[in-house]
Scaffold this active site. Sequence first.
Site, mmCIF file in Angstrom:
data_model
loop_
_atom_site.group_PDB
_atom_site.id
_atom_site.type_symbol
_atom_site.label_atom_id
_atom_site.label_comp_id
_atom_site.label_asym_id
_atom_site.label_seq_id
_atom_site.Cartn_x
_atom_site.Cartn_y
_atom_site.Cartn_z
ATOM 1 N N LYS A 250 6.121 10.547 -62.964
ATOM 2 C CA LYS A 250 7.324 11.247 -62.513
ATOM 3 C C LYS A 250 7.250 11.621 -61.033
ATOM 4 O O LYS A 250 8.281 11.815 -60.384
ATOM 5 C CB LYS A 250 7.535 12.508 -63.351
ATOM 6 N N ASP A 251 6.036 11.713 -60.477
ATOM 7 C CA ASP A 251 5.896 12.079 -59.065
ATOM 8 C C ASP A 251 6.547 11.047 -58.139
ATOM 9 O O ASP A 251 7.021 11.399 -57.060
ATOM 10 C CB ASP A 251 4.416 12.213 -58.691
#
Length: 465
Positions: free
Chosen positions: A112-113
Amino acid sequence: MRYVSTRGKAPPLDFESAMLAGLASDGGLYVPERWPRFSEADIAGFSGLTYEETAFRVMKPFVGESVSDANLRDYVERSYEGFGHAARCPLAQIEPNVFLLELFHGPTLAFKDFAMQLVARLFQAALSRRGERATIIGATSGDTGSAAIEAFRGLESVSVFILFPEGRVSEVQRRQMTTPRDSNVHALAVRGDFDDCQARVKDMFNDARFRREMSLAGINSINWARVAAQMVYYFASASALGAPARKVSFTVPTGNFGDIFAGHAARASGLPIERLVLATNQNDILDRAIGSGHYRTADVKPSISPSMDIQVSSNFERALFEACGRDGNAIAGMMARLASEGGFEIAEPALTWLRERFASGTCTEAETIETIAKTFRRSGAVVCPHTAVGVKVASDQGASRGTAPMVSLATAHPAKFPEAVERAIGISPKLPARFDGIHRAAERVHSVDNDIDEIKDAIRGGLPA
């Protein structure tokens, strides 16, 4: 570039407006009005580039005129400075023809980063230029929340409220959300499951009065900007393995269908992907839907791969929109039946469209543990439970015997799920040194019932710092 709603009633928006809106006013999700196309020469040109340059080139057609080239380059460069590997998403071969795409080198050790770091900068710039402030709300089954809080913490133009299912995320995932001290980020532990959290977020967006009152914005994978940013690592890894001269296949562990839809978006934009394989854990609604044509929710079963403990896969709506020939009325009808009846049927030719574009498979809890152990024995690689689900399904699909290399997405660092990994291989993986102290840090968390009014009151009140 303009974006249209999957339900056909909301007006088209440009990239920036669609990003800030998150959910369309008719309850649908935004998708590009048309898919841009990267030529073979364009894709060949990605070979040898930095991840940042690839990201700029892939994102530019989707961003359009909303962001200048100079600013987009700056945001991209700064988004990946905090990653722990120079390649950002290195490939590691684990058996003949099968590779792991390591997506866990970011600030919160999860895929998700890659999107959240960029989206936060795009949000801050857009809101600052408009002189506005937004309240960002999101639901998480584990990794989205920590990535959002890390990306948006300390930013002046946003307050962030993340809903997560109490007791159904790993300790590391929870502490990544509850230990930051910045006064603009807040974690709400909901007494329910992820689908409850996701439903309450949608309820708030569909309440026009509350949406205006709080200037709501969303950063779940319902936000198109998230999907667009995740497309980049498909292009980067395929290029590293020889695209466009040869096709590449991908297996994606998924619960909410966002990450695999990013793969579909890359393919629709010209990337030569041979197969896209979705991998589910015991909460296997997506595998069942593609196999049977019946999308029917069931009770969520807590698992050792909690980020996939989902029954209502929001991004599947985007795939259905494509499968139904972009018929917004058809999608609105399906979503209404999902809300009232708990499911719907996928009629032809939409079902054939889905089966031609997505293979699928599932992995039990016992198979997940076995796959972690087997992968470690064979290659020395330590994988998290979600990654193991993908590796197992890739194997079931005959990945090592395929004509195209198979890339299985490694979505999180194994140290985020130490109990499951230790159970499998007898070794408890360690967090990187920068996380020293996370288990001793004081937590800031607000528990709420699965009640929309209680959640709204908590957000209105701002919660204590």
